[in-house]
Design an enzyme around this catalytic site. Structure first.
Site, PDB file in Angstrom:
ATOM      1  N   HIS A  18       0.759  -1.183   0.122  1.00  0.00           N
ATOM      2  CA  HIS A  18       0.113  -0.194   0.060  1.00  0.00           C
ATOM      3  C   HIS A  18       0.954   1.241  -0.012  1.00  0.00           C
ATOM      4  O   HIS A  18       0.595   2.226  -0.847  1.00  0.00           O
ATOM      5  CB  HIS A  18      -0.985  -0.097   1.278  1.00  0.00           C
ATOM      6  CG  HIS A  18      -1.976  -1.004   1.250  1.00  0.00           C
ATOM      7  ND1 HIS A  18      -2.000  -1.822   2.523  1.00  0.00           N
ATOM      8  CD2 HIS A  18      -2.843  -1.536   0.477  1.00  0.00           C
ATOM      9  CE1 HIS A  18      -3.216  -2.452   2.092  1.00  0.00           C
ATOM     10  NE2 HIS A  18      -3.425  -2.379   1.108  1.00  0.00           N
ATOM     11  N   LYS A  42     -15.973  -7.850   4.713  1.00  0.00           N
ATOM     12  CA  LYS A  42     -14.862  -8.261   5.250  1.00  0.00           C
ATOM     13  C   LYS A  42     -14.989  -8.062   6.752  1.00  0.00           C
ATOM     14  O   LYS A  42     -15.332  -7.187   7.372  1.00  0.00           O
ATOM     15  CB  LYS A  42     -13.475  -7.483   4.750  1.00  0.00           C
ATOM     16  CG  LYS A  42     -13.299  -7.758   3.208  1.00  0.00           C
ATOM     17  CD  LYS A  42     -11.852  -7.256   2.795  1.00  0.00           C
ATOM     18  CE  LYS A  42     -11.427  -7.574   1.565  1.00  0.00           C
ATOM     19  NZ  LYS A  42     -10.333  -6.613   1.159  1.00  0.00           N
ATOM     20  N   ARG A  95      -1.861  -5.922  -8.373  1.00  0.00           N
ATOM     21  CA  ARG A  95      -0.546  -6.870  -8.032  1.00  0.00           C
ATOM     22  C   ARG A  95      -0.842  -7.735  -9.061  1.00  0.00           C
ATOM     23  O   ARG A  95       0.297  -8.558  -9.715  1.00  0.00           O
ATOM     24  CB  ARG A  95      -0.713  -7.420  -6.893  1.00  0.00           C
ATOM     25  CG  ARG A  95      -0.353  -6.813  -5.653  1.00  0.00           C
ATOM     26  CD  ARG A  95      -0.839  -7.267  -4.385  1.00  0.00           C
ATOM     27  NE  ARG A  95      -2.266  -7.371  -4.180  1.00  0.00           N
ATOM     28  CZ  ARG A  95      -3.152  -7.880  -3.385  1.00  0.00           C
ATOM     29  NH1 ARG A  95      -2.379  -7.772  -2.173  1.00  0.00           N
ATOM     30  NH2 ARG A  95      -4.356  -7.924  -3.619  1.00  0.00           N
ATOM     31  N   SER A 132      -2.921  -7.455   2.936  1.00  0.00           N
ATOM     32  CA  SER A 132      -3.441  -7.300   4.371  1.00  0.00           C
ATOM     33  C   SER A 132      -3.890  -8.720   4.976  1.00  0.00           C
ATOM     34  O   SER A 132      -3.659  -8.987   6.295  1.00  0.00           O
ATOM     35  CB  SER A 132      -4.658  -6.432   4.476  1.00  0.00           C
ATOM     36  OG  SER A 132      -3.960  -5.115   4.134  1.00  0.00           O
TER      37      SER A 132
HETATM   38  O1  PNS Z   1      -8.845  -2.868   0.550  1.00  0.00           O
HETATM   39  P1  PNS Z   1      -9.973  -3.344  -0.253  1.00  0.00           P
HETATM   40  O2  PNS Z   1     -10.994  -4.125   0.884  1.00  0.00           O
HETATM   41  O3  PNS Z   1      -9.735  -4.233  -1.395  1.00  0.00           O
HETATM   42  O4  PNS Z   1     -10.809  -1.986  -0.885  1.00  0.00           O
HETATM   43  C1  PNS Z   1     -12.035  -2.208  -1.420  1.00  0.00           C
HETATM   44  C2  PNS Z   1     -12.727  -0.986  -1.462  1.00  0.00           C
HETATM   45  C3  PNS Z   1     -13.281  -0.714  -0.007  1.00  0.00           C
HETATM   46  C4  PNS Z   1     -12.107   0.060  -2.026  1.00  0.00           C
HETATM   47  C5  PNS Z   1     -14.142  -1.183  -2.133  1.00  0.00           C
HETATM   48  O5  PNS Z   1     -14.863  -2.172  -1.298  1.00  0.00           O
HETATM   49  C6  PNS Z   1     -14.911   0.003  -2.399  1.00  0.00           C
HETATM   50  O6  PNS Z   1     -14.576   0.609  -3.311  1.00  0.00           O
HETATM   51  N1  PNS Z   1     -15.935   0.286  -1.544  1.00  0.00           N
HETATM   52  C7  PNS Z   1     -16.782   1.335  -1.693  1.00  0.00           C
HETATM   53  C8  PNS Z   1     -18.352   0.907  -1.766  1.00  0.00           C
HETATM   54  C9  PNS Z   1     -18.918   1.676  -3.140  1.00  0.00           C
HETATM   55  O7  PNS Z   1     -18.995   2.948  -3.406  1.00  0.00           O
HETATM   56  N2  PNS Z   1     -19.488   0.843  -4.019  1.00  0.00           N
HETATM   57  C10 PNS Z   1     -20.167   1.007  -5.246  1.00  0.00           C
HETATM   58  C11 PNS Z   1     -19.352   1.029  -6.432  1.00  0.00           C
HETATM   59  S1  PNS Z   1     -17.924  -0.058  -6.922  1.00  0.00           S
END
Ligand code: PNS
Length: 163
Positions: A18, A42, A95, A132
């Site tokens: 990150h 999660k 990645r 993570s």
């Molecule tokens: O680190 P992660 O868990 O891969 O992050 C995922 C994250 C938090 C970026 C993703 O779950 C997200 O974009 N959540 C926001 C919810 C949202 O706006 N959803 C609608 C459009 S995709």
């Protein structure tokens, strides 16, 4: 033009992968918001406020302060946050092809919802296997996580904690 980008994620906890993406993104934009997003899909190891605090400390440890702001978002769409702060770009580290497959639909939906584009950055291959979830698993089983996370995070995870 003042370009604002958002690096969103669960950051549970923030890893060296990150931090690498945050550093690369900070060089590309005028202002960068690292946004801890509560992901209900999660089960979390750390509370959101703790994740924010560890990212702030890791950024300071890496001397990356300045144009980077760390905050959190738990209500509403990610693009609502972008609109609120005037950000036009999301930055995600990818990645592998698995990450691209996972991220692509979200990138398209975010563009359709609010015209927010997503930039995919390739991390340093040295961090390509770091996640993570791997860090959480190694930490839970008492292993050394220091090769995968900023020193402040390794210290925090390896210190005795209550709750
Ligand atoms: O680190 P992660 O868990 O891969 O992050 C995922 C994250 C938090 C970026 C993703 O779950 C997200 O974009 N959540 C926001 C919810 C949202 O706006 N959803 C609608 C459009 S995709």
């Amino acid at each position: 033009m003042h370009r604002i980008a958002v690096v969103p994620g669960s950051f549970d906890p923030v890893t060296l992968g990150h931090l690498d993406v945050i550093e690369r993104a900070a060089r590309m934009f005028d202002e960068l918001h690292v946004l801890v997003v509560h992901n209900p899909a999660k089960s979390a190891l750390l509370p959101v406020a703790q994740r924010v605090s560890l990212i702030e400390k890791a950024i300071a440890e890496a001397h990356l302060e300045g144009k980077i702001r760390v905050t959190s978002w738990s209500v509403g769409l990610l693009v609502d946050y972008c609109t609120e702060v005037g950000a036009s770009v999301l930055v995600k580290g990818v990645r592998s092809q698995v990450d691209v497959t996972y991220e692509t639909p979200m990138a398209i939906v975010n563009r359709n919802l609010a015209g927010v584009e997503t930039v995919f950055l390739l991390p340093d291959p040295a961090n390509a296997y770091v996640s993570s979830s791997l860090v959480r698993q190694v930490a839970a089983l008492g292993g050394d996580v220091s090769p995968y996370v900023p020193a402040v995070v390794a210290h925090f995870l390896q210190s005795p904690r209550t709750a």
